[in-house]
Design an enzyme around this catalytic site. Structure first.
Site, PDB file in Angstrom:
ATOM      1  N   GLY A  12      -4.234 -13.233  30.412  1.00  0.00           N
ATOM      2  CA  GLY A  12      -2.829 -13.224  29.990  1.00  0.00           C
ATOM      3  C   GLY A  12      -2.188 -14.561  29.672  1.00  0.00           C
ATOM      4  CD  GLU A  72      -1.090 -14.970  36.712  1.00  0.00           C
ATOM      5  OE1 GLU A  72      -1.099 -14.787  35.479  1.00  0.00           O
ATOM      6  OE2 GLU A  72      -1.568 -14.148  37.507  1.00  0.00           O
ATOM      7  CG  ASP A 125       5.452  -6.498  38.060  1.00  0.00           C
ATOM      8  OD1 ASP A 125       6.662  -6.420  37.850  1.00  0.00           O
ATOM      9  OD2 ASP A 125       4.729  -5.490  38.150  1.00  0.00           O
ATOM     10  CE  LYS A 179       7.843  -7.147  34.356  1.00  0.00           C
ATOM     11  NZ  LYS A 179       6.990  -5.942  34.322  1.00  0.00           N
ATOM     12  CG  PHE A 196       4.796  -2.627  30.419  1.00  0.00           C
ATOM     13  CD1 PHE A 196       3.938  -3.058  31.425  1.00  0.00           C
ATOM     14  CD2 PHE A 196       4.311  -2.549  29.117  1.00  0.00           C
ATOM     15  CE1 PHE A 196       2.619  -3.404  31.141  1.00  0.00           C
ATOM     16  CE2 PHE A 196       2.985  -2.883  28.827  1.00  0.00           C
ATOM     17  CZ  PHE A 196       2.146  -3.302  29.841  1.00  0.00           C
ATOM     18  CB  ILE A 197       7.253  -7.650  28.423  1.00  0.00           C
ATOM     19  CG1 ILE A 197       6.525  -8.494  29.486  1.00  0.00           C
ATOM     20  CG2 ILE A 197       8.723  -7.481  28.765  1.00  0.00           C
ATOM     21  CD1 ILE A 197       7.010  -9.949  29.545  1.00  0.00           C
ATOM     22  CG  ASP A 202      -3.285  -6.318  28.276  1.00  0.00           C
ATOM     23  OD1 ASP A 202      -2.814  -6.987  29.217  1.00  0.00           O
ATOM     24  OD2 ASP A 202      -4.030  -5.339  28.440  1.00  0.00           O
ATOM     25  NE  ARG A 239      -5.448  -9.539  26.537  1.00  0.00           N
ATOM     26  CZ  ARG A 239      -5.113  -9.404  27.822  1.00  0.00           C
ATOM     27  NH1 ARG A 239      -4.077 -10.052  28.296  1.00  0.00           N
ATOM     28  NH2 ARG A 239      -5.807  -8.623  28.622  1.00  0.00           N
TER      29      ARG A 239
HETATM   30  P1  5GP Z   1       1.661  -8.478  40.054  1.00  0.00           P
HETATM   31  O1  5GP Z   1       0.400  -8.546  40.857  1.00  0.00           O
HETATM   32  O2  5GP Z   1       2.572  -9.650  40.254  1.00  0.00           O
HETATM   33  O3  5GP Z   1       2.379  -7.165  40.267  1.00  0.00           O
HETATM   34  O4  5GP Z   1       1.276  -8.405  38.546  1.00  0.00           O
HETATM   35  C1  5GP Z   1       0.690  -9.408  37.909  1.00  0.00           C
HETATM   36  C2  5GP Z   1      -0.149  -8.921  36.754  1.00  0.00           C
HETATM   37  O5  5GP Z   1       0.225  -7.613  36.302  1.00  0.00           O
HETATM   38  C3  5GP Z   1       0.047  -9.832  35.582  1.00  0.00           C
HETATM   39  O6  5GP Z   1      -0.858 -10.908  35.619  1.00  0.00           O
HETATM   40  C4  5GP Z   1      -0.162  -8.896  34.431  1.00  0.00           C
HETATM   41  O7  5GP Z   1      -1.522  -8.816  34.136  1.00  0.00           O
HETATM   42  C5  5GP Z   1       0.323  -7.561  34.914  1.00  0.00           C
HETATM   43  N1  5GP Z   1       1.731  -7.289  34.529  1.00  0.00           N
HETATM   44  C6  5GP Z   1       2.816  -7.260  35.321  1.00  0.00           C
HETATM   45  N2  5GP Z   1       3.923  -6.979  34.630  1.00  0.00           N
HETATM   46  C7  5GP Z   1       3.528  -6.825  33.347  1.00  0.00           C
HETATM   47  C8  5GP Z   1       4.237  -6.521  32.126  1.00  0.00           C
HETATM   48  O8  5GP Z   1       5.450  -6.319  32.065  1.00  0.00           O
HETATM   49  N3  5GP Z   1       3.471  -6.451  30.997  1.00  0.00           N
HETATM   50  C9  5GP Z   1       2.129  -6.672  30.994  1.00  0.00           C
HETATM   51  N4  5GP Z   1       1.508  -6.584  29.835  1.00  0.00           N
HETATM   52  N5  5GP Z   1       1.435  -6.956  32.119  1.00  0.00           N
HETATM   53  C10 5GP Z   1       2.140  -7.035  33.285  1.00  0.00           C
HETATM   54 MG    MG Z   2      -2.358 -11.720  34.336  1.00  0.00          MG
END
Ligand code: 5GP
Ligand code: MG
Length: 178
Positions: free
Chosen positions: A48, A102, A106, A134, A155-156, A162, A168
């Site tokens: 990402g 990173e 999220d 977020k 969700f972006i 992706d 991407r």
């Molecule tokens: P976390 O573990 O903080 O919940 O999520 C991190 C990973 O989830 C990011 O590195 C990414 O791969 C994915 N992710 C979280 N939110 C989004 C989003 O809004 N869009 C996309 N495409 N991936 C996300």
């Molecule tokens: Mg990632």
């Protein structure tokens, strides 16, 4: 274009490329200032963060090293839980000042995993840099040192991020249309 289709879903334009670039420049300025005369090791988390990293480093004026790592999921043999492991890190981290790059934080679970893995290799310091954050989704207690932009809990896709492997390459950020 204001609305696009990625695979089977509709997305609408959310953050134009120019705004992304402005926020990246600000992050780079901050890192340049705080790491003046230091020699940090940047670790970019794939896939990402590849586009963010490419634009960020064009503004980084420090003597630095840049490395890339990827999180791989393993199915535990005895449990059904997924174990994530950081792979591809060749650099010696021992005693180094590390900045993790990173794409998005999220829930914070992923970055928390990465921090724990890197800590095992005894760095002198770990700083966290993310393009998107977020705050409403955060579940883990993580200190984020550099944030490009705070966004709502949508969700972006685009700019390295992706949807099911696609999107991407989009230069702008789109969000899932309601
Ligand atoms: P976390 O573990 O903080 O919940 O999520 C991190 C990973 O989830 C990011 O590195 C990414 O791969 C994915 N992710 C979280 N939110 C989004 C989003 O809004 N869009 C996309 N495409 N991936 C996300
Ligand atoms: Mg990632």
């Amino acid at each position: 274009m204001a609305t696009i289709t990625v695979k089977d879903k509709q997305f609408s334009l959310f953050i134009p490329a120019s705004e992304i670039q402005e926020s990246i420049k600000k992050v780079a300025d901050k890192i340049n200032l705080e790491f003046n005369n230091e020699k940090p090791l940047f670790i970019v988390i794939l896939n990402g963060a590849f586009m963010f990293a490419a634009d960020l480093f064009k503004h980084i004026k420090l003597d630095c090293e840049i490395s890339f790592a990827k999180l791989a999921s393993y199915e535990g043999t005895k449990s059904t839980s997924k174990v994530k492991k950081l792979i591809g890190l060749a650099e010696n981290i021992n005693g180094r000042k590390v900045i993790i790059i990173e794409d998005i934080i999220d829930t914070g679970i992923t970055i928390d995993n990465i921090i724990q893995e890197i800590k095992q290799q005894n760095p002198k310091q770990i700083k966290i840099c993310t393009l998107f954050f977020k705050p409403q989704a955060l579940q883990k207690k993580v200190e984020i040192d550099y944030i490009g932009m705070e966004i709502p809990n949508d969700f972006i896709v685009g700019y390295g991020l992706d949807y099911d492997g696609q999107g991407r390459n989009l230069p702008d950020i789109y969000k899932l249309a309601e």
